[in-house]
Design a protein around this motif. Structure first.
Motif, PDB file in Angstrom:
ATOM      1  N   HIS A 113      82.148  31.008  45.474  1.00  0.00           N
ATOM      2  CA  HIS A 113      82.576  31.592  44.202  1.00  0.00           C
ATOM      3  C   HIS A 113      81.408  31.681  43.209  1.00  0.00           C
ATOM      4  O   HIS A 113      81.628  31.771  42.003  1.00  0.00           O
ATOM      5  N   LYS A 114      80.189  31.596  43.724  1.00  0.00           N
ATOM      6  CA  LYS A 114      78.958  31.666  42.929  1.00  0.00           C
ATOM      7  C   LYS A 114      78.735  30.413  42.083  1.00  0.00           C
ATOM      8  O   LYS A 114      77.933  30.432  41.156  1.00  0.00           O
ATOM      9  N   GLU A 115      79.421  29.337  42.391  1.00  0.00           N
ATOM     10  CA  GLU A 115      79.304  28.121  41.593  1.00  0.00           C
ATOM     11  C   GLU A 115      78.283  27.164  42.198  1.00  0.00           C
ATOM     12  O   GLU A 115      78.251  26.961  43.414  1.00  0.00           O
ATOM     13  N   ASP A 138      79.794  27.896  37.218  1.00  0.00           N
ATOM     14  CA  ASP A 138      78.918  29.054  37.138  1.00  0.00           C
ATOM     15  C   ASP A 138      78.016  28.856  35.926  1.00  0.00           C
ATOM     16  O   ASP A 138      78.477  28.952  34.789  1.00  0.00           O
ATOM     17  N   PRO A 139      76.726  28.538  36.151  1.00  0.00           N
ATOM     18  CA  PRO A 139      75.851  28.222  35.008  1.00  0.00           C
ATOM     19  C   PRO A 139      75.656  29.366  34.035  1.00  0.00           C
ATOM     20  O   PRO A 139      75.206  29.151  32.904  1.00  0.00           O
ATOM     21  N   SER A 140      76.000  30.590  34.450  1.00  0.00           N
ATOM     22  CA  SER A 140      75.892  31.715  33.520  1.00  0.00           C
ATOM     23  C   SER A 140      77.062  31.751  32.538  1.00  0.00           C
ATOM     24  O   SER A 140      77.020  32.474  31.544  1.00  0.00           O
ATOM     25  N   LYS A 141      78.106  30.945  32.821  1.00  0.00           N
ATOM     26  CA  LYS A 141      79.304  30.973  31.984  1.00  0.00           C
ATOM     27  C   LYS A 141      79.609  29.641  31.312  1.00  0.00           C
ATOM     28  O   LYS A 141      80.307  29.607  30.300  1.00  0.00           O
ATOM     29  N   GLU A 142      79.117  28.554  31.901  1.00  0.00           N
ATOM     30  CA  GLU A 142      79.487  27.244  31.369  1.00  0.00           C
ATOM     31  C   GLU A 142      78.386  26.227  31.658  1.00  0.00           C
ATOM     32  O   GLU A 142      77.529  26.441  32.513  1.00  0.00           O
ATOM     33  N   ARG A 143      78.445  25.127  30.939  1.00  0.00           N
ATOM     34  CA  ARG A 143      77.465  24.059  31.124  1.00  0.00           C
ATOM     35  C   ARG A 143      77.734  23.325  32.431  1.00  0.00           C
ATOM     36  O   ARG A 143      78.869  23.020  32.768  1.00  0.00           O
TER      37      ARG A 143
END
Length: 198
Positions: A113-115, A138-143
């Motif tokens: 899931h790209k995580e 997902d580092p592009s969306k959350e810490r």
């Protein structure tokens, strides 16, 4: 390593052709130029890439038998290469460096899931130093939140180990010596208070 075994070139005698523009072996039995190799007893491409004097150069692409790209390898010189491995849905499984066909430096791992799920360090194929496992994110969306930190020396656990709640509070503390538990393990409540030691 298992990952490298999945992508290292394997040759079938039936795929070797002398005197043609692809899958060419010269008079010194060295692979030259473009190679396209299929899975055994199949028309499905296993990998494609370029050789110079029997050594892979540039970009090699690897595929699942069903046709999806499974890996992209960049050979920068005789010793160093950089890999990206993929799930069938096209998302990364792992990315990192090889030195003489052994994992080296930092490696990152991902679920389908790209995580981000884990980060590891290697020296010439041997896991060493810090290994961090993350709560899938997902580092592009959350810490990114750390689930677990372990330390390795010569491929075995050596040093402290810590687990964390999603809040960031400590959940478990322990220590390892040459791959074996060393001393007591401490468990903590989500509040941070000690629950049990043993």
């Amino acid at each position: 390593s298992i990952l490298f075994a999945l992508i290292i070139p394997v040759f079938s005698i039936s795929q070797i052709t002398r005197g043609t523009s692809i899958n060419f072996i010269d008079d010194e039995d060295k692979k030259q130029g473009k190679w396209v190799v299929n899975f055994e007893n199949s028309q499905a491409i296993r990998y494609s890439g370029q050789f110079l004097d029997d050594k892979p150069i540039g970009t090699f692409l690897y595929y699942y038998p069903s046709g999806e790209e499974s890996a992209n390898m960049q050979f920068t010189d005789e010793k160093n290469s950089y890999a990206k491995m993929y799930h069938k849905n096209g998302f990364l499984i792992a990315t990192g460096k090889y030195y003489e066909r052994k994992k080296d430096s930092v490696w990152w791992y991902f679920n389908n899931h790209k995580e981000v799920i884990r980060k590891e360090y290697y020296e010439r194929g041997i896991q060493t130093g810090e290994q961090i496992t993350y709560y899938p994110s997902d580092p592009s969306k959350e810490r990114m939140k750390i689930f677990e930190i372990q330390y390795y020396n010569n491929g075995v656990k050596h040093g402290k180990e810590e687990h964390f709640y999603e809040s960031g509070r400590i959940k478990l503390q322990g220590n390892f010596l040459d791959g074996y538990q060393d001393g007591k393990i401490k468990y903590f409540f989500p509040s941070g208070n000690l629950e049990i030691e043993g």
